[in-house]
Motif scaffolding. Sequence first.
Motif, PDB file in Angstrom:
ATOM      1  N   LYS A  42       0.979  -1.204   0.145  1.00 50.96           N
ATOM      2  CA  LYS A  42      -0.032   0.066  -0.180  1.00 50.96           C
ATOM      3  C   LYS A  42       0.801   1.236   0.128  1.00 50.96           C
ATOM      4  O   LYS A  42       0.518   2.302  -0.703  1.00 50.96           O
ATOM      5  N   THR A  43       2.183   1.233   0.645  1.00 53.57           N
ATOM      6  CA  THR A  43       2.804   2.292   0.844  1.00 53.57           C
ATOM      7  C   THR A  43       3.456   2.692  -0.592  1.00 53.57           C
ATOM      8  O   THR A  43       3.551   3.972  -1.028  1.00 53.57           O
ATOM      9  N   GLU A  44       4.063   1.645  -1.335  1.00 57.50           N
ATOM     10  CA  GLU A  44       4.528   1.917  -2.769  1.00 57.50           C
ATOM     11  C   GLU A  44       3.416   2.500  -3.530  1.00 57.50           C
ATOM     12  O   GLU A  44       3.541   3.321  -4.272  1.00 57.50           O
ATOM     13  N   LEU A  45       2.017   1.820  -3.373  1.00 58.59           N
ATOM     14  CA  LEU A  45       1.308   2.196  -4.362  1.00 58.59           C
ATOM     15  C   LEU A  45       0.633   3.943  -4.131  1.00 58.59           C
ATOM     16  O   LEU A  45       0.622   4.478  -5.138  1.00 58.59           O
ATOM     17  N   THR A  46       0.665   4.014  -2.835  1.00 59.33           N
ATOM     18  CA  THR A  46       0.403   5.502  -2.405  1.00 59.33           C
ATOM     19  C   THR A  46       1.322   6.337  -3.272  1.00 59.33           C
ATOM     20  O   THR A  46       1.051   7.322  -3.619  1.00 59.33           O
ATOM     21  N   ASP A  47       2.697   6.007  -2.943  1.00 63.10           N
ATOM     22  CA  ASP A  47       3.844   6.795  -3.446  1.00 63.10           C
ATOM     23  C   ASP A  47       3.767   6.942  -5.092  1.00 63.10           C
ATOM     24  O   ASP A  47       3.919   8.030  -5.701  1.00 63.10           O
ATOM     25  N   MET A  48       3.419   5.767  -5.903  1.00 61.96           N
ATOM     26  CA  MET A  48       3.389   5.717  -7.212  1.00 61.96           C
ATOM     27  C   MET A  48       2.077   6.497  -7.852  1.00 61.96           C
ATOM     28  O   MET A  48       2.412   7.335  -8.678  1.00 61.96           O
ATOM     29  N   ILE A  49       0.835   6.415  -6.947  1.00 59.70           N
ATOM     30  CA  ILE A  49      -0.543   7.116  -7.351  1.00 59.70           C
ATOM     31  C   ILE A  49       0.081   8.825  -7.242  1.00 59.70           C
ATOM     32  O   ILE A  49      -0.272   9.585  -8.006  1.00 59.70           O
ATOM     33  N   GLY A  50       0.576   9.046  -5.959  1.00 63.58           N
ATOM     34  CA  GLY A  50       1.031  10.371  -5.753  1.00 63.58           C
ATOM     35  C   GLY A  50       2.029  11.097  -6.963  1.00 63.58           C
ATOM     36  O   GLY A  50       1.764  12.187  -7.532  1.00 63.58           O
ATOM     37  N   ASP A  51       3.083  10.370  -7.403  1.00 67.31           N
ATOM     38  CA  ASP A  51       3.856  10.532  -8.350  1.00 67.31           C
ATOM     39  C   ASP A  51       3.133  10.886  -9.691  1.00 67.31           C
ATOM     40  O   ASP A  51       3.256  11.920 -10.419  1.00 67.31           O
ATOM     41  N   ARG A  52       2.277   9.800  -9.972  1.00 68.36           N
ATOM     42  CA  ARG A  52       1.529   9.876 -11.259  1.00 68.36           C
ATOM     43  C   ARG A  52       0.549  11.011 -11.588  1.00 68.36           C
ATOM     44  O   ARG A  52       0.552  11.516 -12.630  1.00 68.36           O
ATOM     45  N   ALA A  53      -0.271  11.057 -10.337  1.00 61.93           N
ATOM     46  CA  ALA A  53      -1.427  12.145 -10.320  1.00 61.93           C
ATOM     47  C   ALA A  53      -0.975  13.243  -9.928  1.00 61.93           C
ATOM     48  O   ALA A  53      -1.822  14.189  -9.992  1.00 61.93           O
TER      49      ALA A  53
END
Length: 128
Positions: A42-53
Amino acid sequence: MTKSSKKAAPAAKPAASKAPAKAKAAPAAKAAAPATATKLGKTELTDMIGDRAGLSKKDAGAALSAVLDIMGEALKAGQTIGLPGVGTLSVKATAARQGVRPGTSEKIQIAAGKKVSFKIATDLKKSL
């Protein structure tokens, strides 16, 4: 003097219990690096979502939590969830059946229930 030696013994126990905790923390930190290569948490997904969006980590975490909550509620209600390009999550009923208890070989009755089933999208399956 026996009272003071009794007080010293409990003080030694917490110190001893802290040492294994530190020993456990160090391997967990080392294990985290290889885990990111094989498991996306979940932490990695959160980081990736933040970067892309272009969102902050707090906003991305809130969005991801909301999506996961909605998916959980939908599955509990028996709805199917389609994730374009990934696959479909659905709830399937399982029939009551007879099983065997390991170790004792005792026959037991397993109650009927429900399970979550995942069917991968054809395009994703071909690309794997």
